[in-house]
Design an enzyme around this catalytic site. Structure first.
Site, PDB file in Angstrom:
ATOM      1  N   GLU A   1     -26.756   4.760  42.391  1.00 52.39           N
ATOM      2  CA  GLU A   1     -27.714   5.541  42.783  1.00 52.39           C
ATOM      3  C   GLU A   1     -28.483   6.220  41.430  1.00 52.39           C
ATOM      4  OE1 GLU A   1     -25.200   5.032  46.372  1.00 52.39           O
ATOM      5  OE2 GLU A   1     -24.934   6.485  44.698  1.00 52.39           O
ATOM      6  N   SER A   2     -29.509   6.832  41.857  1.00 53.82           N
ATOM      7  CA  SER A   2     -30.186   7.373  40.665  1.00 53.82           C
ATOM      8  C   SER A   2     -31.162   8.430  41.519  1.00 53.82           C
ATOM      9  CB  SER A   2     -31.065   6.722  39.794  1.00 53.82           C
ATOM     10  OG  SER A   2     -30.577   5.737  38.876  1.00 53.82           O
TER      11      SER A   2
END
Length: 87
Positions: free
Chosen positions: A55-56
């Site tokens: 995830e970002s």
């Protein structure tokens, strides 16, 4: 803090974390873009794909009273509504 320069010459600062660990380079990597104001969703997705972490996270100003920030979370493939380690 690191920076990434996007193709349209926009510079974005981000933090790179290792979460779920007390040792460097052992946890799940997470990119946190600390000021995503004005960033289009397609660009957030492109950056998440480039980071290639699970995830970002992109931090935006709050949209509702009683909240500190708005977060948008992207995997390399799609935006997701919630995730454990970015929050």
């Amino acid at each position: 803090m690191k920076s990434v320069q996007q193709s349209s010459l926009v510079k974005s600062n981000y933090l790179h974390y290792d979460v779920f660990t007390s040792q460097p380079f052992r946890g799940n990597q997470l990119a946190v873009f600390i000021d995503a104001r004005g960033m289009e969703p397609w660009r957030m997705q492109a950056l998440a794909r480039e980071m290639n972490f699970s995830e970002s996270t992109f931090i935006l100003p709050p949209e509702q009273d009683g909240t500190d920030v708005r977060m948008r979370i992207f995997t390399p493939a799609v935006e997701i509504p919630m995730a454990g380690h970015p929050t």
